[in-house]
Design a protein around this motif. Structure first.
Motif, PDB file in Angstrom:
ATOM      1  N   GLY A  76     -55.922  13.083 -96.022  1.00  0.00           N
ATOM      2  CA  GLY A  76     -55.723  14.069 -94.971  1.00  0.00           C
ATOM      3  C   GLY A  76     -56.974  14.203 -94.118  1.00  0.00           C
ATOM      4  O   GLY A  76     -58.043  13.716 -94.481  1.00  0.00           O
ATOM      5  N   PHE A  77     -56.830  14.860 -92.967  1.00  0.00           N
ATOM      6  CA  PHE A  77     -58.004  15.169 -92.153  1.00  0.00           C
ATOM      7  C   PHE A  77     -57.753  16.445 -91.371  1.00  0.00           C
ATOM      8  O   PHE A  77     -56.626  16.926 -91.254  1.00  0.00           O
ATOM      9  CB  PHE A  77     -58.463  14.009 -91.278  1.00  0.00           C
ATOM     10  CG  PHE A  77     -57.450  13.325 -90.388  1.00  0.00           C
ATOM     11  CD1 PHE A  77     -56.091  13.597 -90.426  1.00  0.00           C
ATOM     12  CD2 PHE A  77     -57.875  12.369 -89.469  1.00  0.00           C
ATOM     13  CE1 PHE A  77     -55.190  12.951 -89.591  1.00  0.00           C
ATOM     14  CE2 PHE A  77     -56.986  11.725 -88.625  1.00  0.00           C
ATOM     15  CZ  PHE A  77     -55.641  12.017 -88.701  1.00  0.00           C
ATOM     16  N   HIS A  78     -58.855  16.997 -90.838  1.00  0.00           N
ATOM     17  CA  HIS A  78     -58.813  18.332 -90.239  1.00  0.00           C
ATOM     18  C   HIS A  78     -59.753  18.369 -89.044  1.00  0.00           C
ATOM     19  O   HIS A  78     -60.884  17.873 -89.115  1.00  0.00           O
ATOM     20  CB  HIS A  78     -59.247  19.365 -91.288  1.00  0.00           C
ATOM     21  CG  HIS A  78     -58.949  20.782 -90.935  1.00  0.00           C
ATOM     22  ND1 HIS A  78     -59.583  21.451 -89.907  1.00  0.00           N
ATOM     23  CD2 HIS A  78     -58.091  21.680 -91.490  1.00  0.00           C
ATOM     24  CE1 HIS A  78     -59.130  22.697 -89.843  1.00  0.00           C
ATOM     25  NE2 HIS A  78     -58.219  22.857 -90.792  1.00  0.00           N
ATOM     26  N   PRO A  79     -59.331  18.961 -87.907  1.00  0.00           N
ATOM     27  CA  PRO A  79     -60.193  19.042 -86.724  1.00  0.00           C
ATOM     28  C   PRO A  79     -61.317  20.056 -86.889  1.00  0.00           C
ATOM     29  O   PRO A  79     -61.378  20.789 -87.879  1.00  0.00           O
ATOM     30  CB  PRO A  79     -59.215  19.481 -85.625  1.00  0.00           C
ATOM     31  CG  PRO A  79     -58.165  20.256 -86.355  1.00  0.00           C
ATOM     32  CD  PRO A  79     -58.013  19.571 -87.685  1.00  0.00           C
ATOM     33  N   GLY A  80     -62.203  20.108 -85.889  1.00  0.00           N
ATOM     34  CA  GLY A  80     -63.354  21.000 -85.932  1.00  0.00           C
ATOM     35  C   GLY A  80     -63.129  22.324 -85.229  1.00  0.00           C
ATOM     36  O   GLY A  80     -62.128  22.531 -84.527  1.00  0.00           O
ATOM     37  N   TYR A  81     -64.101  23.210 -85.394  1.00  0.00           N
ATOM     38  CA  TYR A  81     -64.012  24.573 -84.869  1.00  0.00           C
ATOM     39  C   TYR A  81     -63.898  24.585 -83.348  1.00  0.00           C
ATOM     40  O   TYR A  81     -63.169  25.391 -82.760  1.00  0.00           O
ATOM     41  CB  TYR A  81     -65.241  25.373 -85.315  1.00  0.00           C
ATOM     42  CG  TYR A  81     -65.190  26.831 -84.948  1.00  0.00           C
ATOM     43  CD1 TYR A  81     -64.573  27.749 -85.786  1.00  0.00           C
ATOM     44  CD2 TYR A  81     -65.772  27.283 -83.763  1.00  0.00           C
ATOM     45  CE1 TYR A  81     -64.523  29.099 -85.436  1.00  0.00           C
ATOM     46  CE2 TYR A  81     -65.728  28.628 -83.408  1.00  0.00           C
ATOM     47  CZ  TYR A  81     -65.105  29.525 -84.254  1.00  0.00           C
ATOM     48  OH  TYR A  81     -65.036  30.857 -83.915  1.00  0.00           O
ATOM     49  N   TYR A  82     -64.626  23.706 -82.670  1.00  0.00           N
ATOM     50  CA  TYR A  82     -64.631  23.660 -81.209  1.00  0.00           C
ATOM     51  C   TYR A  82     -63.705  22.568 -80.665  1.00  0.00           C
ATOM     52  O   TYR A  82     -63.873  22.095 -79.542  1.00  0.00           O
ATOM     53  CB  TYR A  82     -66.050  23.442 -80.700  1.00  0.00           C
ATOM     54  CG  TYR A  82     -66.980  24.588 -81.022  1.00  0.00           C
ATOM     55  CD1 TYR A  82     -66.901  25.794 -80.318  1.00  0.00           C
ATOM     56  CD2 TYR A  82     -67.906  24.477 -82.048  1.00  0.00           C
ATOM     57  CE1 TYR A  82     -67.732  26.861 -80.617  1.00  0.00           C
ATOM     58  CE2 TYR A  82     -68.748  25.544 -82.359  1.00  0.00           C
ATOM     59  CZ  TYR A  82     -68.651  26.729 -81.645  1.00  0.00           C
ATOM     60  OH  TYR A  82     -69.476  27.785 -81.958  1.00  0.00           O
ATOM     61  N   GLY A  83     -62.743  22.190 -81.442  1.00  0.00           N
ATOM     62  CA  GLY A  83     -61.793  21.179 -80.993  1.00  0.00           C
ATOM     63  C   GLY A  83     -62.228  19.756 -81.258  1.00  0.00           C
ATOM     64  O   GLY A  83     -61.615  18.809 -80.744  1.00  0.00           O
ATOM     65  N   GLU A  84     -63.290  19.557 -82.041  1.00  0.00           N
ATOM     66  CA  GLU A  84     -63.715  18.195 -82.371  1.00  0.00           C
ATOM     67  C   GLU A  84     -62.576  17.461 -83.090  1.00  0.00           C
ATOM     68  O   GLU A  84     -61.874  18.034 -83.922  1.00  0.00           O
ATOM     69  CB  GLU A  84     -64.950  18.205 -83.272  1.00  0.00           C
ATOM     70  CG  GLU A  84     -66.166  18.865 -82.660  1.00  0.00           C
ATOM     71  CD  GLU A  84     -66.284  20.327 -83.045  1.00  0.00           C
ATOM     72  OE1 GLU A  84     -67.398  20.853 -83.010  1.00  0.00           O
ATOM     73  OE2 GLU A  84     -65.236  20.943 -83.400  1.00  0.00           O
ATOM     74  N   TYR A 137     -55.515  26.481 -90.591  1.00  0.00           N
ATOM     75  CA  TYR A 137     -54.369  25.818 -91.231  1.00  0.00           C
ATOM     76  C   TYR A 137     -53.981  24.530 -90.517  1.00  0.00           C
ATOM     77  O   TYR A 137     -52.810  24.309 -90.191  1.00  0.00           O
ATOM     78  CB  TYR A 137     -53.166  26.779 -91.286  1.00  0.00           C
ATOM     79  CG  TYR A 137     -53.502  28.132 -91.832  1.00  0.00           C
ATOM     80  CD1 TYR A 137     -53.889  28.287 -93.158  1.00  0.00           C
ATOM     81  CD2 TYR A 137     -53.445  29.261 -91.018  1.00  0.00           C
ATOM     82  CE1 TYR A 137     -54.214  29.535 -93.674  1.00  0.00           C
ATOM     83  CE2 TYR A 137     -53.772  30.519 -91.517  1.00  0.00           C
ATOM     84  CZ  TYR A 137     -54.155  30.644 -92.841  1.00  0.00           C
ATOM     85  OH  TYR A 137     -54.476  31.882 -93.336  1.00  0.00           O
ATOM     86  N   ASP A 138     -54.968  23.667 -90.304  1.00  0.00           N
ATOM     87  CA  ASP A 138     -54.718  22.440 -89.545  1.00  0.00           C
ATOM     88  C   ASP A 138     -54.890  21.161 -90.369  1.00  0.00           C
ATOM     89  O   ASP A 138     -55.092  20.079 -89.794  1.00  0.00           O
ATOM     90  CB  ASP A 138     -55.622  22.382 -88.312  1.00  0.00           C
ATOM     91  CG  ASP A 138     -55.047  23.155 -87.140  1.00  0.00           C
ATOM     92  OD1 ASP A 138     -53.879  23.578 -87.222  1.00  0.00           O
ATOM     93  OD2 ASP A 138     -55.769  23.353 -86.140  1.00  0.00           O
ATOM     94  N   SER A 139     -54.813  21.239 -91.665  1.00  0.00           N
ATOM     95  CA  SER A 139     -54.890  20.019 -92.473  1.00  0.00           C
ATOM     96  C   SER A 139     -53.662  19.150 -92.195  1.00  0.00           C
ATOM     97  O   SER A 139     -52.521  19.631 -92.204  1.00  0.00           O
ATOM     98  CB  SER A 139     -54.953  20.353 -93.963  1.00  0.00           C
ATOM     99  OG  SER A 139     -56.203  20.910 -94.296  1.00  0.00           O
TER     100      SER A 139
END
Length: 254
Positions: free
Chosen positions: A107-115, A199-201
């Motif tokens: 799995g992967f997840h984006p960053g706080y500032y939209g990275e 909750y973006d995993s």
């Protein structure tokens, strides 16, 4: 059939066999089964992030554990997000309070500032390839709300949104084409239309199958080949004539 004719046929057959294309071997790269918690770069795979889909790719430098059974690559300069994760067990994993991973799922997840969190594949050689990939929401609490992408050398091949959890949220993409050595195929996840990372995993299943490009052998000019064959036939004929002469001298006692 004359000796010259036989020699020409034999030499031509050997030449044709020698000029045949070298055998090529297929390879299969799977993002989950190839996962490594010790190496990044990891063979043809890279784990990292970028500020936008076309900006510089930054490798994750640190490894850790989200839970005792969920491995993680991340950048300590970016706090807790973005990251790449992997279920290290062969069973469904609910050890995280908001996510469910299937056996050995990545799995992967984006960053706080939209990275964008990115898993990158780099072609080890020129090849034809086929790609099958699927993105799936892993967060059942939110549920997942992300944007997902596939790029070849930063050229967008696929984009979609993940809004939901589990199989019903999945988005699939398949394609085929050619790559040169060093070409990149990126799988990227952003924080979606709501522009929040909560909750973006997102699960990533990707398999790339390759067959190396055929190796071209230099083909001599026909005149060169025939000239070489004729010379070889002449040498063979002279050797046979010399052997007959030697036998004749031996039989006469000379």
């Amino acid at each position: 059939m004359s000796l010259l004719k036989k020699t020409q046929i034999m030499l031509m057959a050997a030449f044709i066999l020698g000029m045949a294309a070298k055998p090529s071997f297929s390879a299969i790269f799977n993002v989950a089964s190839d996962f490594s918690l010790t190496n990044n770069p990891n063979g043809a795979w890279r784990y990292g992030w970028s500020s936008s889909l076309e900006s510089n790719f930054n490798l994750y430098s640190n490894v850790g554990k989200q839970t005792p059974t969920i491995d993680s690559w991340y950048d300590p300069a970016k706090a807790s997000w973005p990251f790449v994760t992997h279920n290290s067990t062969a069973t469904e994993d609910n050890s995280h309070p908001t996510t469910t991973y299937q056996p050995n799922q990545l799995g992967f997840h984006p960053g706080y500032y939209g990275e964008y969190s990115i898993v990158r594949w780099i072609a080890p050689e020129a090849a034809t390839y086929s790609l099958a990939t699927m993105f799936t929401g892993l967060d059942y609490v939110g549920p997942t709300t992300t944007d997902v992408h596939v790029l070849h050398n930063n050229i967008l091949l696929f984009s979609n949104l993940i809004n939901g959890f589990g199989a019903s949220s999945s988005k699939s993409f398949t394609t085929a084409g050619t790559v040169q050595a060093g070409d990149t195929i990126d799988f990227a996840v952003g924080y979606g239309s709501n522009q929040t990372l909560s909750y973006d995993s997102t699960g990533l299943d990707a398999t790339i199958s390759t067959t190396p490009a055929a190796v071209s052998e230099p083909v001599p000019e026909p005149s060169t080949v025939l000239g070489g064959l004729a010379f070889s036939a002449f040498i063979a004929k002279m050797r046979m004539k010399r052997k007959r002469q030697q036998k004749t001298l031996a039989s006469t006692g000379s």
